[in-house]
Scaffold this active site. Structure first.
Site, PDB file in Angstrom:
ATOM      1  N   PHE A   1       0.540  -1.077  -0.187  1.00 28.20           N
ATOM      2  CA  PHE A   1       0.411  -0.046   0.128  1.00 28.20           C
ATOM      3  C   PHE A   1       0.907   2.011  -0.255  1.00 28.20           C
ATOM      4  CE2 PHE A   1      -3.147   2.949   1.678  1.00 28.20           C
ATOM      5  CZ  PHE A   1      -3.692   2.984   0.708  1.00 28.20           C
ATOM      6  N   TYR A   2       1.986   0.856   0.909  1.00 28.56           N
ATOM      7  CA  TYR A   2       2.806   2.520   0.434  1.00 28.56           C
ATOM      8  C   TYR A   2       3.331   2.745  -0.929  1.00 28.56           C
ATOM      9  CZ  TYR A   2       7.699   3.944   1.093  1.00 28.56           C
ATOM     10  OH  TYR A   2       8.223   5.797   0.339  1.00 28.56           O
ATOM     11  N   ALA A   3       3.684   1.622  -1.930  1.00 26.67           N
ATOM     12  CA  ALA A   3       3.985   2.230  -3.385  1.00 26.67           C
ATOM     13  C   ALA A   3       3.018   2.497  -3.865  1.00 26.67           C
ATOM     14  CB  ALA A   3       4.796   0.563  -3.708  1.00 26.67           C
TER      15      ALA A   3
ATOM     16  N   THR B   1       0.403   4.543  -2.562  1.00 26.00           N
ATOM     17  CA  THR B   1       0.262   5.649  -2.588  1.00 26.00           C
ATOM     18  C   THR B   1       1.261   6.642  -3.189  1.00 26.00           C
ATOM     19  OG1 THR B   1       1.517   5.437  -0.897  1.00 26.00           O
ATOM     20  CG2 THR B   1      -0.969   5.127  -0.115  1.00 26.00           C
ATOM     21  N   LYS B   2       2.084   6.476  -3.798  1.00 28.85           N
ATOM     22  CA  LYS B   2       3.548   6.413  -3.726  1.00 28.85           C
ATOM     23  C   LYS B   2       3.280   6.572  -5.442  1.00 28.85           C
ATOM     24  CE  LYS B   2       5.850   7.744  -1.142  1.00 28.85           C
ATOM     25  NZ  LYS B   2       6.312   9.518  -1.075  1.00 28.85           N
TER      26      LYS B   2
END
Length: 334
Positions: free
Chosen positions: A153-155, A157-158
Site C-alpha cells: 500500500f505504501y508503493a 500511495t507513491k
C-alpha cells in the site's frame, strides 16, 4: 539573490540532509515536519537542531494534511523551490497502519499540490520510491517502464502521488520532477531501516532477521550521492516538449518527469551484511526468515536519464558508506 526553498520532512533522514545541502549552497530554507512518532522523535529533533545552527533555516512543526497550513506557509515565504519529502514511510508498516498513509501521502500531498497551484514555485520536486516498480521483472528498472502492479500500500500511495503531480503539471503548468529513490542509507538514517537495525542488534549481541534467506538484492544508495542528485536536479525543471535524450520520461502533455536516483549496482543482502560485519569488527548471528508480504526480491536502477540531465554522478562504495554509518552510530549512541 538568495533563493528560498521549502523542504517538507526536514527532520527526516533524507530531508535533513537535503536541507543541509541547500543551506550550504546559500539557500534560505523553510523546513516543515510533523515530528510524528513512527520512530524516535528525539532523533528527528536532533536533526532539526543541527539545521537550526544556520541562520538561514526556519523550522515549522505542522502536519501536511492540516487544511490551509501549507498554503499559508507558501503565501508567506514564496519559495522558488519546493522539495516534498514528507511522507509516511515503510513497506511493512503500511500493512499494519494503512490509514496513516492515506492521511500523510494522499491527503498531505493533495494539500501541497493545492498550495503550489495557488503559489507556484519555479520547480516542484517530489519523492517517490523504487517500490512503485512492484512486480516488474525487467532489470534494471527504467523510468519509462510500466508501473501498474505495486506490491504494498505504501508503493500504491507513491504511484498515486506521481499521477496526482502529473495532473497538476498538466492542468496548471506546474513544473514537477518526481524522484524514485533506491534503498537510501547513511548517517542519521532511520531506525526502521535494515542497516540501522542490523548495526544495533550486532552491537547488542542479538541476532538479525535475514529475510528471504538472504537471497535479496538491493540497489543501495549512499545519502550524499542521493542529495547530490537532488541538488543538481533542482536547477533542471522539466519543460514540456523539450525531452533530453531518447529515453526521457518527460510527459507529452505536461512539464513533468520521473527520475531514478540510485547507485545502479545491486548488492546481495549477504554482501551487505558482510560489509556491516567488517565495519563493526564482529560477526552477525543470522536468523533466516521467509520473504515478508509486500517485499520484492530485487531492485536495480537504470540511471541513464539522471546522467543525461545532470552529468556523471558520484558513487560511494558500499564499504565506505557502511563505515560512515557505523562511525556516526557509535558517536551518536555512545
Amino acid at each position: 539573490m538568495t533563493r528560498t526553498a521549502l523542504v517538507t520532512g526536514s527532520a527526516g533522514f533524507i530531508g535533513s540532509h537535503v536541507a543541509r545541502r541547500l543551506l550550504d549552497d546559500g539557500f534560505r530554507v523553510i523546513g516543515l515536519d510533523a515530528m510524528t512518532d513512527y520512530y524516535d522523535v528525539t532523533l528527528k529533533q536532533r536533526r532539526h537542531q543541527r539545521l537550526m545552527q544556520s541562520e538561514g533555516f526556519s523550522a515549522v512543526e505542522a502536519r501536511l494534511e492540516e487544511p490551509g497550513r501549507l498554503e499559508a506557509l507558501m503565501a508567506e515565504h514564496a519559495p522558488e523551490v519546493v522539495i516534498h519529502l514528507a511522507a509516511q514511510a515503510g513497506v511493512r508498516y503500511s500493512i499494519e497502519a494503512p490509514e496513516s498513509y492515506v492521511e500523510a501521502n494522499l491527503i498531505g500531498t493533495f494539500r501541497l499540490l493545492e498550495a503550489a497551484r495557488a503559489h507556484p514555485p519555479t520547480h516542484l520536486l517530489m519523492a517517490s520510491t523504487s517500490s512503485v516498480y512492484g512486480a516488474n521483472e525487467k532489470m534494471p528498472y527504467a523510468e519509462t517502464d510500466r508501473v501498474a502492479h505495486q506490491m504494498s500500500f505504501y508503493a500504491a500511495t507513491k504511484a498515486a502521488n506521481e499521477a496526482m503531480a502529473h495532473s497538476y503539471a498538466h492542468l496548471y503548468g506546474l513544473p514537477a520532477t518526481m524522484f524514485r529513490f533506491f534503498t537510501v542509507y547513511g548517517p542519521w538514517g532511520r531506525p526502521d531501516m535494515a542497516l540501522f537495525k542490523f548495526v544495533k542488534a550486532i552491537r547488542a549481541g542479538e541476532p538479525i532477521d535475514v529475510y528471504n534467506h538472504g537471497k535479496m538484492r538491493r540497489d543501495f544508495t549512499y545519502i550524499d550521492d542521493l542529495v547530490e542528485g537532488i541538488r543538481r536536479l533542482v536547477d533542471v525543471p522539466p519543460e514540456r516538449g523539450a525531452p533530453v535524450g531518447g529515453a526521457d520520461s518527460l510527459s507529452p502533455v505536461a512539464p513533468w518527469r520521473v527520475v531514478n536516483i540510485g547507485n545502479a549496482a545491486p548488492v546481495e543482502l549477504g554482501d551487505f551484511i558482510a560489509a556491516i560485519e567488517a565495519a563493526l569488527g564482529e560477526p552477525a548471528q543470522k536468523n533466516m526468515m521467509e520473504m515478508q508480504p509486500g517485499d520484492v526480491p530485487a531492485t536495480w536502477a537504470d540511471t541513464g536519464l539522471l546522467t543525461a540531465l545532470v552529468g556523471e554522478m558520484p558513487q560511494t562504495s558500499l564499504d565506505a558508506g557502511v563505515r560512515a554509518f557505523v562511525a556516526w552510530y557509535d558517536r551518536h549512541y555512545a
